[in-house]
Scaffold this motif. Structure first.
Motif, PDB file in Angstrom:
ATOM      1  N   THR A 126       0.841  -1.191   0.000  1.00  0.00           N
ATOM      2  CA  THR A 126       0.000   0.000   0.000  1.00  0.00           C
ATOM      3  C   THR A 126       0.876   1.240   0.000  1.00  0.00           C
ATOM      4  OG1 THR A 126      -0.174   0.053   2.413  1.00  0.00           O
ATOM      5  CG2 THR A 126      -1.898  -1.154   1.228  1.00  0.00           C
ATOM      6  N   PHE A 127       0.314   2.314  -0.551  1.00  0.00           N
ATOM      7  CA  PHE A 127       1.068   3.558  -0.706  1.00  0.00           C
ATOM      8  C   PHE A 127       0.163   4.728  -0.355  1.00  0.00           C
ATOM      9  CE2 PHE A 127       2.574   0.336  -3.567  1.00  0.00           C
ATOM     10  CZ  PHE A 127       3.946   0.349  -3.370  1.00  0.00           C
ATOM     11  N   ASP A 128       0.655   5.628   0.469  1.00  0.00           N
ATOM     12  CA  ASP A 128      -0.099   6.817   0.851  1.00  0.00           C
ATOM     13  C   ASP A 128       0.070   7.894  -0.208  1.00  0.00           C
ATOM     14  OD1 ASP A 128       0.758   6.489   4.368  1.00  0.00           O
ATOM     15  OD2 ASP A 128      -0.852   5.566   3.223  1.00  0.00           O
ATOM     16  N   PHE A 129      -0.965   8.684  -0.417  1.00  0.00           N
ATOM     17  CA  PHE A 129      -0.902   9.781  -1.366  1.00  0.00           C
ATOM     18  C   PHE A 129      -1.697  10.968  -0.839  1.00  0.00           C
ATOM     19  CE2 PHE A 129      -4.574   7.237  -2.699  1.00  0.00           C
ATOM     20  CZ  PHE A 129      -5.565   8.203  -2.827  1.00  0.00           C
ATOM     21  N   ARG A 168      -8.379  14.594   0.962  1.00  0.00           N
ATOM     22  CA  ARG A 168      -7.159  14.698   0.150  1.00  0.00           C
ATOM     23  C   ARG A 168      -6.178  13.555   0.378  1.00  0.00           C
ATOM     24  NH1 ARG A 168      -3.908  19.525   0.887  1.00  0.00           N
ATOM     25  NH2 ARG A 168      -2.926  18.810  -1.019  1.00  0.00           N
ATOM     26  N   HIS A 169      -6.116  13.024   1.593  1.00  0.00           N
ATOM     27  CA  HIS A 169      -5.134  11.995   1.928  1.00  0.00           C
ATOM     28  C   HIS A 169      -5.750  10.614   1.756  1.00  0.00           C
ATOM     29  CE1 HIS A 169      -2.660  15.203   3.479  1.00  0.00           C
ATOM     30  NE2 HIS A 169      -3.716  15.629   4.155  1.00  0.00           N
ATOM     31  N   GLY A 170      -5.017   9.739   1.067  1.00  0.00           N
ATOM     32  CA  GLY A 170      -5.555   8.412   0.814  1.00  0.00           C
ATOM     33  C   GLY A 170      -4.489   7.346   0.783  1.00  0.00           C
ATOM     34  N   THR A 171      -4.951   6.123   0.557  1.00  0.00           N
ATOM     35  CA  THR A 171      -4.071   4.963   0.449  1.00  0.00           C
ATOM     36  C   THR A 171      -4.491   4.165  -0.773  1.00  0.00           C
ATOM     37  OG1 THR A 171      -3.887   4.868   2.853  1.00  0.00           O
ATOM     38  CG2 THR A 171      -3.205   2.911   1.647  1.00  0.00           C
ATOM     39  N   MET A 172      -3.495   3.725  -1.528  1.00  0.00           N
ATOM     40  CA  MET A 172      -3.724   2.906  -2.714  1.00  0.00           C
ATOM     41  C   MET A 172      -2.948   1.613  -2.556  1.00  0.00           C
ATOM     42  SD  MET A 172      -2.801   3.777  -6.716  1.00  0.00           S
ATOM     43  CE  MET A 172      -3.847   5.226  -6.777  1.00  0.00           C
ATOM     44  N   ARG A 173      -3.586   0.488  -2.904  1.00  0.00           N
ATOM     45  CA  ARG A 173      -2.901  -0.798  -2.878  1.00  0.00           C
ATOM     46  C   ARG A 173      -2.411  -1.140  -4.277  1.00  0.00           C
ATOM     47  NH1 ARG A 173      -5.830  -4.574  -5.424  1.00  0.00           N
ATOM     48  NH2 ARG A 173      -8.099  -4.429  -5.417  1.00  0.00           N
ATOM     49  N   LEU A 174      -1.506  -2.093  -4.357  1.00  0.00           N
ATOM     50  CA  LEU A 174      -1.076  -2.584  -5.652  1.00  0.00           C
ATOM     51  C   LEU A 174      -2.230  -3.286  -6.348  1.00  0.00           C
ATOM     52  CD1 LEU A 174       2.440  -4.109  -4.837  1.00  0.00           C
ATOM     53  CD2 LEU A 174       1.941  -2.005  -6.092  1.00  0.00           C
ATOM     54  N   VAL A 179      -8.531   0.036  -6.383  1.00  0.00           N
ATOM     55  CA  VAL A 179      -7.245   0.021  -5.672  1.00  0.00           C
ATOM     56  C   VAL A 179      -7.121   1.093  -4.588  1.00  0.00           C
ATOM     57  CG1 VAL A 179      -6.034  -1.103  -7.588  1.00  0.00           C
ATOM     58  CG2 VAL A 179      -6.062   1.405  -7.437  1.00  0.00           C
ATOM     59  N   ILE A 180      -7.976   2.111  -4.603  1.00  0.00           N
ATOM     60  CA  ILE A 180      -7.948   3.103  -3.525  1.00  0.00           C
ATOM     61  C   ILE A 180      -8.672   2.496  -2.334  1.00  0.00           C
ATOM     62  CG2 ILE A 180      -8.737   5.377  -2.752  1.00  0.00           C
ATOM     63  CD1 ILE A 180      -8.358   6.341  -5.648  1.00  0.00           C
ATOM     64  N   THR A 181      -7.943   2.267  -1.261  1.00  0.00           N
ATOM     65  CA  THR A 181      -8.510   1.601  -0.087  1.00  0.00           C
ATOM     66  C   THR A 181      -8.983   2.593   0.964  1.00  0.00           C
ATOM     67  OG1 THR A 181      -6.319   1.393   0.910  1.00  0.00           O
ATOM     68  CG2 THR A 181      -7.115  -0.465  -0.429  1.00  0.00           C
ATOM     69  N   ARG A 182      -8.577   3.843   0.818  1.00  0.00           N
ATOM     70  CA  ARG A 182      -9.019   4.890   1.742  1.00  0.00           C
ATOM     71  C   ARG A 182      -8.814   6.224   1.056  1.00  0.00           C
ATOM     72  NH1 ARG A 182      -6.521   8.368   4.725  1.00  0.00           N
ATOM     73  NH2 ARG A 182      -4.497   7.421   4.418  1.00  0.00           N
ATOM     74  N   LEU A 183      -9.781   7.119   1.255  1.00  0.00           N
ATOM     75  CA  LEU A 183      -9.647   8.502   0.785  1.00  0.00           C
ATOM     76  C   LEU A 183     -10.264   9.379   1.860  1.00  0.00           C
ATOM     77  CD1 LEU A 183      -8.718  10.504  -1.319  1.00  0.00           C
ATOM     78  CD2 LEU A 183     -10.891  10.187  -2.520  1.00  0.00           C
ATOM     79  N   ASP A 223     -11.823  10.235   5.091  1.00  0.00           N
ATOM     80  CA  ASP A 223     -12.625   9.435   6.017  1.00  0.00           C
ATOM     81  C   ASP A 223     -13.347   8.284   5.325  1.00  0.00           C
ATOM     82  OD1 ASP A 223     -11.886  11.182   8.039  1.00  0.00           O
ATOM     83  OD2 ASP A 223     -13.689  12.408   7.831  1.00  0.00           O
ATOM     84  N   LEU A 224     -13.256   8.208   4.007  1.00  0.00           N
ATOM     85  CA  LEU A 224     -13.961   7.181   3.247  1.00  0.00           C
ATOM     86  C   LEU A 224     -13.128   5.904   3.178  1.00  0.00           C
ATOM     87  CD1 LEU A 224     -15.062   9.480   0.278  1.00  0.00           C
ATOM     88  CD2 LEU A 224     -16.371   8.946   2.361  1.00  0.00           C
ATOM     89  N   GLU A 225     -13.720   4.785   3.541  1.00  0.00           N
ATOM     90  CA  GLU A 225     -13.012   3.499   3.503  1.00  0.00           C
ATOM     91  C   GLU A 225     -12.878   2.968   2.078  1.00  0.00           C
ATOM     92  OE1 GLU A 225     -11.454   1.786   5.971  1.00  0.00           O
ATOM     93  OE2 GLU A 225     -11.834   3.529   7.224  1.00  0.00           O
ATOM     94  N   ALA A 226     -13.741   3.409   1.203  1.00  0.00           N
ATOM     95  CA  ALA A 226     -13.702   2.986  -0.199  1.00  0.00           C
ATOM     96  C   ALA A 226     -14.360   4.077  -1.032  1.00  0.00           C
ATOM     97  CB  ALA A 226     -14.444   1.672  -0.383  1.00  0.00           C
TER      98      ALA A 226
END
Length: 124
Positions: free
Chosen positions: A9-12, A27-33, A63-67, A69-72
């Motif tokens: 996973t990668f933060d963006f 604005r802040h999120g996490t993306m998985r491979l 692939v975005i696992t969080r954005l 407060d949103l879980e998906a």
């Protein structure tokens, strides 16, 4: 012995951010491979077949696992992103999934042996 762990996973941080229905900016999120099944499912999606440009939104929604407060997020939600955010996510996706992580040449301070290390873009 050092065990190598591939980051999954990668933060963006989006340049502008996703504005939800309540007006909150995410604005802040996490993306998985991405996986092979992600690619297959996107190719089989009727929306992507009707409009090939929509395939990116479908893939990003997978692939975005969080954005914020949103879980998906759904492809429909991503339709509301500003153009700079879509451009950023496209490049971020390509960098993490297709091109690999950026590498940096380093040298051991004790023996001066030179080698390459991948730069981390977020948490594992």
């Amino acid at each position: 012995s050092v065990e190598f762990m591939l980051p999954r996973t990668f933060d963006f941080t989006l340049p502008k951010g996703f504005v939800d229905e309540q007006g909150a900016v995410h604005r802040h999120g996490t993306m998985r491979l991405a996986t092979a099944i992600d690619e297959i499912d996107v190719q089989q999606d009727a929306r992507a077949r009707q409009n090939p440009g929509y395939a990116l939104l479908i893939m990003l929604s997978r692939v975005i696992t969080r954005l914020g407060d949103l879980e998906a997020v759904s492809a429909q939600q991503l339709e509301g992103l500003f153009t700079p955010d879509i451009s950023y996510l496209r490049l971020f996706y390509e960098q993490t999934n297709q091109q690999g992580l950026p590498q940096l040449g380093v040298a051991c301070p004790q023996c001066a042996h030179e080698f390459q290390v991948e730069l981390s873009m977020g948490k594992d």
